[in-house]
Design a protein around this motif. Structure first.
Motif, PDB file in Angstrom:
ATOM      1  N   ALA A  20       2.677  51.095  -4.902  1.00 22.77           N
ATOM      2  CA  ALA A  20       2.559  52.069  -6.001  1.00 22.77           C
ATOM      3  C   ALA A  20       2.926  51.420  -7.330  1.00 22.77           C
ATOM      4  N   LEU A  21       4.058  50.732  -7.365  1.00 21.87           N
ATOM      5  CA  LEU A  21       4.465  50.054  -8.603  1.00 21.87           C
ATOM      6  C   LEU A  21       3.595  48.838  -8.893  1.00 21.87           C
ATOM      7  N   GLY A  22       3.221  48.139  -7.833  1.00 19.80           N
ATOM      8  CA  GLY A  22       2.442  46.918  -8.012  1.00 19.80           C
ATOM      9  C   GLY A  22       1.026  47.157  -8.477  1.00 19.80           C
ATOM     10  N   VAL A  23       0.531  48.359  -8.340  1.00 16.56           N
ATOM     11  CA  VAL A  23      -0.800  48.685  -8.833  1.00 16.56           C
ATOM     12  C   VAL A  23      -0.720  49.456 -10.147  1.00 16.56           C
ATOM     13  N   LEU A  28      -1.637  49.812 -16.122  1.00 12.23           N
ATOM     14  CA  LEU A  28      -1.210  50.135 -17.490  1.00 12.23           C
ATOM     15  C   LEU A  28      -1.401  48.943 -18.423  1.00 12.23           C
ATOM     16  N   ALA A  29      -1.092  47.754 -17.926  1.00  9.70           N
ATOM     17  CA  ALA A  29      -1.270  46.545 -18.742  1.00  9.70           C
ATOM     18  C   ALA A  29      -2.745  46.296 -19.044  1.00  9.70           C
ATOM     19  N   MET A  30      -3.604  46.542 -18.062  1.00 11.74           N
ATOM     20  CA  MET A  30      -5.041  46.360 -18.289  1.00 11.74           C
ATOM     21  C   MET A  30      -5.562  47.371 -19.317  1.00 11.74           C
ATOM     22  N   GLY A  31      -5.109  48.598 -19.223  1.00  9.34           N
ATOM     23  CA  GLY A  31      -5.527  49.595 -20.200  1.00  9.34           C
ATOM     24  C   GLY A  31      -5.087  49.251 -21.604  1.00  9.34           C
ATOM     25  N   MET A  61      -5.934  37.529 -14.953  1.00  9.02           N
ATOM     26  CA  MET A  61      -4.538  37.207 -14.634  1.00  9.02           C
ATOM     27  C   MET A  61      -3.740  38.464 -14.292  1.00  9.02           C
ATOM     28  N   ILE A  62      -3.986  39.549 -15.006  1.00 11.80           N
ATOM     29  CA  ILE A  62      -3.293  40.806 -14.709  1.00 11.80           C
ATOM     30  C   ILE A  62      -3.712  41.321 -13.335  1.00 11.80           C
ATOM     31  N   GLU A  63      -4.990  41.228 -13.014  1.00 15.62           N
ATOM     32  CA  GLU A  63      -5.477  41.702 -11.721  1.00 15.62           C
ATOM     33  C   GLU A  63      -4.921  40.868 -10.575  1.00 15.62           C
ATOM     34  N   SER A  64      -4.658  39.592 -10.835  1.00 16.24           N
ATOM     35  CA  SER A  64      -4.088  38.756  -9.774  1.00 16.24           C
ATOM     36  C   SER A  64      -2.690  39.227  -9.379  1.00 16.24           C
ATOM     37  N   LEU A  65      -1.958  39.825 -10.306  1.00 13.37           N
ATOM     38  CA  LEU A  65      -0.640  40.380  -9.960  1.00 13.37           C
ATOM     39  C   LEU A  65      -0.762  41.504  -8.947  1.00 13.37           C
ATOM     40  N   ALA A  66      -1.749  42.372  -9.123  1.00 14.68           N
ATOM     41  CA  ALA A  66      -1.962  43.459  -8.173  1.00 14.68           C
ATOM     42  C   ALA A  66      -2.402  42.926  -6.819  1.00 14.68           C
ATOM     43  N   ILE A  67      -3.203  41.873  -6.815  1.00 15.26           N
ATOM     44  CA  ILE A  67      -3.647  41.287  -5.550  1.00 15.26           C
ATOM     45  C   ILE A  67      -2.485  40.624  -4.827  1.00 15.26           C
ATOM     46  N   TYR A  68      -1.607  39.936  -5.555  1.00 19.86           N
ATOM     47  CA  TYR A  68      -0.421  39.352  -4.928  1.00 19.86           C
ATOM     48  C   TYR A  68       0.461  40.429  -4.316  1.00 19.86           C
ATOM     49  N   CYS A  69       0.602  41.536  -5.009  1.00 18.00           N
ATOM     50  CA  CYS A  69       1.392  42.649  -4.485  1.00 18.00           C
ATOM     51  C   CYS A  69       0.763  43.194  -3.207  1.00 18.00           C
ATOM     52  N   LEU A  70      -0.544  43.322  -3.190  1.00 16.42           N
ATOM     53  CA  LEU A  70      -1.232  43.801  -1.997  1.00 16.42           C
ATOM     54  C   LEU A  70      -1.013  42.862  -0.824  1.00 16.42           C
ATOM     55  N   VAL A  71      -1.067  41.574  -1.057  1.00 17.01           N
ATOM     56  CA  VAL A  71      -0.852  40.599   0.019  1.00 17.01           C
ATOM     57  C   VAL A  71       0.564  40.715   0.581  1.00 17.01           C
ATOM     58  N   ILE A  72       1.549  40.834  -0.276  1.00 18.61           N
ATOM     59  CA  ILE A  72       2.937  40.967   0.184  1.00 18.61           C
ATOM     60  C   ILE A  72       3.128  42.250   0.980  1.00 18.61           C
ATOM     61  N   VAL A  73       2.530  43.341   0.519  1.00 17.23           N
ATOM     62  CA  VAL A  73       2.644  44.612   1.229  1.00 17.23           C
ATOM     63  C   VAL A  73       1.984  44.524   2.601  1.00 17.23           C
ATOM     64  N   LEU A  74       0.847  43.878   2.679  1.00 16.90           N
ATOM     65  CA  LEU A  74       0.188  43.725   3.982  1.00 16.90           C
ATOM     66  C   LEU A  74       1.018  42.861   4.925  1.00 16.90           C
ATOM     67  N   ILE A  75       1.686  41.855   4.389  1.00 18.08           N
ATOM     68  CA  ILE A  75       2.577  41.040   5.223  1.00 18.08           C
ATOM     69  C   ILE A  75       3.736  41.880   5.732  1.00 18.08           C
ATOM     70  N   ILE A  76       4.298  42.702   4.872  1.00 19.71           N
ATOM     71  CA  ILE A  76       5.414  43.561   5.287  1.00 19.71           C
ATOM     72  C   ILE A  76       4.970  44.546   6.368  1.00 19.71           C
ATOM     73  N   LEU A  77       3.778  45.093   6.223  1.00 18.51           N
ATOM     74  CA  LEU A  77       3.332  46.104   7.177  1.00 18.51           C
ATOM     75  C   LEU A  77       2.907  45.520   8.527  1.00 18.51           C
ATOM     76  N   PHE A  78       2.178  44.415   8.506  1.00 18.39           N
ATOM     77  CA  PHE A  78       1.583  43.923   9.744  1.00 18.39           C
ATOM     78  C   PHE A  78       2.304  42.741  10.367  1.00 18.39           C
ATOM     79  N   ARG A  79       3.111  42.040   9.625  1.00 21.53           N
ATOM     80  CA  ARG A  79       3.861  40.909  10.164  1.00 21.53           C
ATOM     81  C   ARG A  79       5.287  41.005   9.654  1.00 21.53           C
ATOM     82  N   ASN A  80       5.952  42.075  10.056  1.00 21.87           N
ATOM     83  CA  ASN A  80       7.285  42.373   9.550  1.00 21.87           C
ATOM     84  C   ASN A  80       8.293  41.356  10.093  1.00 21.87           C
ATOM     85  N   PRO A  81       8.918  40.557   9.240  1.00 26.61           N
ATOM     86  CA  PRO A  81       9.870  39.554   9.726  1.00 26.61           C
ATOM     87  C   PRO A  81      11.155  40.166  10.275  1.00 26.61           C
ATOM     88  N   LEU A  82      11.469  41.385   9.910  1.00 25.16           N
ATOM     89  CA  LEU A  82      12.689  42.013  10.407  1.00 25.16           C
ATOM     90  C   LEU A  82      12.585  42.385  11.889  1.00 25.16           C
TER      91      LEU A  82
END
Length: 88
Positions: A20-23, A28-31, A61-82
């Motif tokens: 939610a925050l990562g998107v 807002l920055a793109m707008g 460059m701004i859009e790449s931040l959202a993509i990085y956030c998506l990748v991290i979230v997918l790692i947390i959801l599907f390959r949870n290290p905890l």
């Protein structure tokens, strides 16, 4: 609830908040970038090429931040290290 349920629940809530925050913040920055580019185009229409080129590079460059956030979230959801620590 078991320990496994708590870890899955908290990681899902954390992933939802992160996406939610990562998107929202890059949106807002793109707008803001687009509105500033349109304002500068209205002031100096002869420098359209330079402004548009800089705008597209900045938007990528701004859009790449959202993509990085998506990748991290997918790692947390599907390959949870905890979960590895809990299963041992």
């Amino acid at each position: 609830m078991t320990d496994m349920s708590w870890i899955v629940l908290t990681s899902t809530v954390a992933a939802a908040l992160a996406i939610a925050l990562g998107v929202m913040l890059p949106a807002l920055a793109m707008g803001r970038a687009i509105s500033q580019a349109l304002e500068s185009l209205a002031r100096q229409p002869e420098s359209e090429r330079s402004i548009m080129r800089t705008l597209f590079i900045g938007l990528a460059m701004i859009e790449s931040l959202a993509i990085y956030c998506l990748v991290i979230v997918l790692i947390i959801l599907f390959r949870n290290p905890l979960l590895e620590y809990l299963l041992k």
